[in-house]
Design a protein around this motif. Structure first.
Motif, short mmCIF file in Angstrom:
data_model
loop_
_atom_site.label_atom_id
_atom_site.label_comp_id
_atom_site.label_asym_id
_atom_site.label_seq_id
_atom_site.Cartn_x
_atom_site.Cartn_y
_atom_site.Cartn_z
N LEU A 108 6.36 -2.48 1.12
CA LEU A 108 6.49 -2.14 2.54
C LEU A 108 7.53 -1.04 2.76
CD1 LEU A 108 6.18 -5.66 4.20
CD2 LEU A 108 4.58 -3.74 4.41
N LEU A 109 8.64 -1.09 2.02
CA LEU A 109 9.63 -0.02 2.11
C LEU A 109 9.06 1.30 1.62
CD1 LEU A 109 12.98 -1.70 1.02
CD2 LEU A 109 12.50 -0.59 3.20
N GLY A 110 8.29 1.25 0.54
CA GLY A 110 7.64 2.47 0.04
C GLY A 110 6.68 3.04 1.06
N TRP A 111 5.91 2.17 1.68
CA TRP A 111 4.96 2.60 2.72
C TRP A 111 5.70 3.20 3.91
CZ3 TRP A 111 1.13 -1.41 5.26
CH2 TRP A 111 0.26 -0.76 6.13
N ALA A 112 6.76 2.53 4.35
CA ALA A 112 7.54 3.05 5.48
C ALA A 112 8.17 4.40 5.13
CB ALA A 112 8.63 2.04 5.87
N GLY A 113 8.68 4.52 3.89
CA GLY A 113 9.27 5.78 3.47
C GLY A 113 8.24 6.90 3.39
N ALA A 114 7.08 6.60 2.81
CA ALA A 114 6.02 7.60 2.71
C ALA A 114 5.52 7.99 4.09
CB ALA A 114 4.87 7.07 1.85
N SER A 115 5.41 7.00 4.96
CA SER A 115 4.96 7.25 6.33
C SER A 115 5.98 8.11 7.08
CB SER A 115 4.75 5.91 7.04
OG SER A 115 4.15 6.08 8.28
N SER A 116 7.24 7.77 6.92
CA SER A 116 8.31 8.52 7.58
C SER A 116 8.42 9.93 7.02
CB SER A 116 9.63 7.76 7.40
OG SER A 116 10.66 8.39 8.11
N TYR A 117 8.05 10.09 5.77
CA TYR A 117 8.09 11.40 5.12
C TYR A 117 6.86 12.22 5.50
CZ TYR A 117 10.25 14.20 1.45
OH TYR A 117 10.92 15.15 0.76
N GLY A 118 5.82 11.55 6.03
CA GLY A 118 4.59 12.24 6.38
C GLY A 118 3.65 12.39 5.20
N ALA A 119 3.87 11.59 4.16
CA ALA A 119 3.06 11.67 2.94
C ALA A 119 2.26 10.39 2.77
CB ALA A 119 3.97 11.92 1.73
N ARG A 120 1.25 10.20 3.59
CA ARG A 120 0.48 8.95 3.58
C ARG A 120 -0.80 9.04 2.78
NH1 ARG A 120 -1.48 7.95 8.40
NH2 ARG A 120 -1.15 10.03 9.19
N GLN A 121 -1.08 10.17 2.14
CA GLN A 121 -2.31 10.36 1.40
C GLN A 121 -2.32 9.47 0.15
OE1 GLN A 121 -0.06 12.84 1.87
NE2 GLN A 121 -0.94 13.72 3.71
N LEU A 122 -3.52 8.96 -0.17
CA LEU A 122 -3.74 8.18 -1.38
C LEU A 122 -4.81 8.87 -2.21
CD1 LEU A 122 -3.95 4.58 0.19
CD2 LEU A 122 -1.95 5.68 -0.84
N LEU A 123 -5.14 8.30 -3.33
CA LEU A 123 -6.25 8.81 -4.13
C LEU A 123 -7.57 8.55 -3.42
CD1 LEU A 123 -5.17 7.62 -7.70
CD2 LEU A 123 -5.17 9.96 -6.84
N PHE A 124 -8.61 9.23 -3.86
CA PHE A 124 -9.98 9.05 -3.38
C PHE A 124 -10.15 9.42 -1.90
CE2 PHE A 124 -8.96 5.56 -6.42
CZ PHE A 124 -9.54 6.14 -7.53
N GLY A 125 -9.27 10.29 -1.39
CA GLY A 125 -9.36 10.74 -0.01
C GLY A 125 -8.92 9.71 1.02
N LEU A 126 -8.31 8.63 0.56
CA LEU A 126 -7.82 7.59 1.47
C LEU A 126 -6.44 7.95 1.99
CD1 LEU A 126 -8.86 4.47 -0.65
CD2 LEU A 126 -10.05 5.42 1.34
N SER A 127 -6.06 7.28 3.06
CA SER A 127 -4.75 7.52 3.65
C SER A 127 -4.20 6.22 4.21
CB SER A 127 -4.87 8.56 4.77
OG SER A 127 -3.62 8.85 5.31
N LEU A 128 -2.91 6.02 4.06
CA LEU A 128 -2.25 4.85 4.62
C LEU A 128 -2.09 5.02 6.13
CD1 LEU A 128 0.67 4.41 2.06
CD2 LEU A 128 -1.20 2.80 2.43
N PRO A 129 -2.22 3.96 6.89
CA PRO A 129 -1.91 4.06 8.32
C PRO A 129 -0.42 4.37 8.50
CG PRO A 129 -3.03 1.99 7.83
CD PRO A 129 -2.70 2.64 6.53
N GLU A 130 -0.10 5.04 9.56
CA GLU A 130 1.30 5.36 9.84
C GLU A 130 2.00 4.12 10.39
OE1 GLU A 130 2.67 9.27 11.63
OE2 GLU A 130 2.94 7.87 13.30
N ILE A 131 3.04 3.67 9.69
CA ILE A 131 3.81 2.54 10.21
C ILE A 131 5.19 2.98 10.67
CG2 ILE A 131 2.59 0.79 8.87
CD1 ILE A 131 5.05 0.69 6.99
N ARG A 132 5.51 4.23 10.41
CA ARG A 132 6.78 4.79 10.86
C ARG A 132 6.57 6.28 11.07
NH1 ARG A 132 12.07 3.44 11.21
NH2 ARG A 132 13.55 5.05 10.70
N SER A 133 6.95 6.74 12.22
CA SER A 133 6.73 8.14 12.58
C SER A 133 7.65 9.05 11.76
CB SER A 133 7.02 8.32 14.07
OG SER A 133 7.05 9.68 14.39
N PRO A 134 7.15 10.21 11.34
CA PRO A 134 8.00 11.16 10.64
C PRO A 134 9.19 11.61 11.48
CG PRO A 134 5.71 11.75 10.32
CD PRO A 134 5.74 10.63 11.33
#
Length: 176
Positions: A108-134
């Motif tokens: 969850l911290l990794g997700w929040a950090g990636a979301s806050s960084y604006g780097a939510r992209q995953l492999l296979f063209g997927l993307s994490l939902p934004e849980i924290r605004s950049p």
């Protein structure tokens, strides 16, 4: 206290054994945690570049998969009321509670950090939902906390392995 090794062909636990589903979930979790830790350390050492970028994408994808797997595991444990003989030890309950907490908090911290960084992209063209605004900031603090807690999680894994080995080596099958 004696060291007792199970005889070949006998059930090691002489008591309730973990169902196959619980074992599969356990070892998938273990493999993902170790793989995530290895890729996390490696990508930080590489810094930047195409290899590091691919590792970041793989790390985030595997982290999302781990979070889903841990939620399934918790649901399975609650629904199936999974217990095992080795859980009778005094230290196993707090260690397992901390492991589950870490398995939830670190991704969850990794997700929040990636979301806050604006780097939510995953492999296979997927993307994490934004849980924290950049715009909310603190991406570096979130990712640093993610990294340090990942090291703590690995330390807990080592304690978990030590407890499991200790239980296996000291177990007296006649004690049940």
């Amino acid at each position: 206290m004696s060291i007792a090794f199970p005889k070949p062909g006998t059930d090691m636990a002489d008591g309730p054994s973990l169902p196959l589903a619980a074992k599969v979930l356990h070892w998938l979790t273990a493999a993902l945690v170790l793989g995530l830790f290895a890729t996390g350390v490696t990508m930080k050492q590489l810094g930047q570049g195409p290899t590091a970028d691919l590792l970041y994408l793989g790390h985030k994808t595997a982290g999302a998969l781990l979070l889903c797997l841990v939620l399934v595991r918790i649901g399975y444990r609650l629904f199936a009321q999974v217990t095992a003989r080795w859980q009778k030890g005094a230290a196993s309950r707090p260690v397992h509670a901390l492991l589950y907490l870490g398995l939830l908090v670190v991704p969850l911290l990794g997700w929040a950090g990636a979301s806050s960084y604006g780097a939510r992209q995953l492999l296979f063209g997927l993307s994490l939902p934004e849980i924290r605004s950049p715009e909310a900031g603190h991406a570096e603090l979130l990712l640093l906390s993610h990294a340090w807690l990942a090291f703590g999680l690995i330390a807990l894994v080592v304690v978990h392995i030590g407890l499991a080995l200790g239980d296996y080596l000291v177990r007296d099958p006649r004690a049940d």
